[in-house]
Design a protein around this motif. Structure first.
Motif, PDB file in Angstrom:
ATOM      1  N   ILE A  13      -8.741 -11.161   1.531  1.00 54.47           N
ATOM      2  CA  ILE A  13      -7.524 -10.976   0.584  1.00 54.47           C
ATOM      3  C   ILE A  13      -7.308  -9.570   0.365  1.00 54.47           C
ATOM      4  N   THR A  14      -8.072  -8.379   0.397  1.00 56.30           N
ATOM      5  CA  THR A  14      -7.701  -6.932   0.566  1.00 56.30           C
ATOM      6  C   THR A  14      -6.813  -6.695   1.595  1.00 56.30           C
ATOM      7  N   GLY A  15      -7.103  -7.360   2.969  1.00 60.12           N
ATOM      8  CA  GLY A  15      -6.134  -6.895   3.933  1.00 60.12           C
ATOM      9  C   GLY A  15      -4.868  -7.608   3.621  1.00 60.12           C
ATOM     10  N   TRP A  16      -4.652  -8.687   2.905  1.00 64.55           N
ATOM     11  CA  TRP A  16      -3.428  -9.326   2.935  1.00 64.55           C
ATOM     12  C   TRP A  16      -2.441  -8.378   1.775  1.00 64.55           C
ATOM     13  N   VAL A  17      -3.460  -7.840   0.878  1.00 62.62           N
ATOM     14  CA  VAL A  17      -2.754  -7.004  -0.164  1.00 62.62           C
ATOM     15  C   VAL A  17      -2.390  -5.762   0.568  1.00 62.62           C
TER      16      VAL A  17
END
Length: 418
Positions: A13-17
């Motif tokens: 999720i952090t990478g997508w953000v």
């Protein structure tokens, strides 16, 4: 166990953000504006559903403000002006139009940056005049839009400066890398020259001296003297060839890469690949090491086109140049279906392209590739240019050889091996 399964979701999720941070910011901005409109009563000031529709028309297009700043500014300005004329008197109602003007001020199109920004500010200011008066309405709107435009223009200026600095840093890194490789190549050539001078040239010189001494050791028959002269001539010719080899070492190293590419493409043409008769001359502007990578890329793309799409495949090569980069685009169009190889499961690119991507990125360039259609495969490579390269008007093969000749050769007799 359930906790252990959920933990890997956090990095994803952090990478997508991080990868879509602009989309996240735009969605958050729209959410805040919508909430602010609801709390302040802007969306229901007139008690008419049209007011809600105008509020939505002012907020929702902001999601596309970076892709189409002119169109979004026109829609938002019209919705805001209509809302003002219908009786909306809240200062909060200016915010979507101010954000659109801020983005338009960063546009590279003068019509959007100057004309549409001025028109939008004027329309909203005039529309707010009846309901809010000359000071709270017109003058406040003019000042607010002027500040938003100036902030956007300053932001665009800073972005251009940062991009220029990044491009300059990439260029300096490329020049440093090329210089280091040239130094390493020069050291290798110097070691080769020393080895030739200290071993082969020295041995031939001793042989020449000893053979010359035979002429004075005693009388020789004409046939024997002729043999001695032939040995002396061969030895002197060998020394001359060694000198020529060392002197032309640089030019041969660079020209061989070009000749190998032409030979490889000729072989692919014979096998049925439809290729342009000549390569774009603009490739000659690339520095030596970068040009070698570009040649490898063209050879790999041409080979893949014939291997995957069969005889009759056409390979188009297009080169575009800007101030500091060279963009090479290849498009392979498959031949007749009857001669195509058996289709294989799609793969994200073979080892050759993956290896070339690493090499191109190491020089500050970029490589992307993918299939556009079942019979079309496109590869796009961007190579950095270094100041001081040759002009694009010179033929590529001759340019490469001339570049090699300008490099300093090693003198066998007076060089570092003496």
């Amino acid at each position: 166990m359930s906790t252990g399964r959920r933990l890997p979701m956090v990095p994803s999720i952090t990478g997508w953000v991080r990868a879509h941070w602009q989309l996240v910011v735009d969605l958050a901005t729209q959410g805040l504006l919508a909430g602010l409109f609801l709390v302040s009563g802007v969306a229901s000031t007139t008690g008419d559903p049209v007011s809600v529709a105008l509020s939505a028309a002012a907020i929702l297009p902001l999601l596309l403000r970076r892709r189409a700043p002119g169109t979004v500014l026109a829609v938002v300005a019209l919705a805001t002006s209509a809302h003002m004329l219908m009786g909306m008197s809240r200062t909060v109602g200016y915010m979507p139009a101010l954000l659109a003007v801020y983005t338009a001020a960063t546009s590279r199109t003068p019509l959007v940056r100057w004309g549409m920004s001025l028109a939008a500010a004027t329309a909203v200011a005039v529309a707010s005049l009846p309901g809010r008066g000359p000071v709270e309405g017109y003058l406040l709107a003019v000042v607010a839009f002027a500040l938003a435009w100036l902030a956007g223009a300053e932001r665009a200026h800073q972005l251009r400066r940062r991009m220029a600095l990044v491009a300059e840093r990439s260029r300096l890194r490329l020049e440093q890398r090329i210089t280091e490789e040239n130094l390493a190549s020069a050291e290798q050539r110097e070691r080769l020259a020393r080895r030739l001078h200290d071993t082969l040239a020295h041995t031939i010189t001793v042989m020449l001296v000893q053979t010359e001494a035979l002429r004075y050791t005693g009388p020789l028959e004409p046939a024997q003297r002729d043999r001695v002269d032939r040995v002396l001539d061969a030895g002197r010719a060998a020394l001359t060839e060694i000198r020529r080899t060392i002197t032309e070492l640089d030019s041969r190293a660079v020209a061989t890469a070009t000749d190998d590419l032409h030979d490889r493409l000729d072989g692919l043409r014979t096998a049925g690949l439809d290729l342009p008769a000549t390569l774009p001359t603009e490739l000659g502007e690339l520095a030596g090491p970068v040009l070698t990578v570009a040649h490898r890329l063209l050879g790999e793309v041409a080979t893949n086109a014939l291997r995957h799409d069969g005889p009759g495949t056409r390979l188009e090569i297009q080169v575009r140049r800007d101030a500091n980069r060279l963009r090479v685009t290849t498009l392979s169009i498959g031949g007749p279906p009857a001669v195509r190889p058996t289709p294989r499961p799609p793969v994200p690119g073979g080892y050759g392209l993956r290896s070339l991507r690493r090499d191109i990125e190491a020089y500050g360039g970029m490589l992307s590739y993918g299939r556009l259609a079942p019979d079309r495969w496109r590869v796009v490579a961007t190579f950095p240019l270094v100041a001081g390269q040759v002009a694009p008007s010179q033929p590529m093969r001759q340019t490469v050889r001339d570049t090699g000749r300008m490099q300093t050769g090693t003198n066998l007799e007076g060089g570092s091996g003496s």
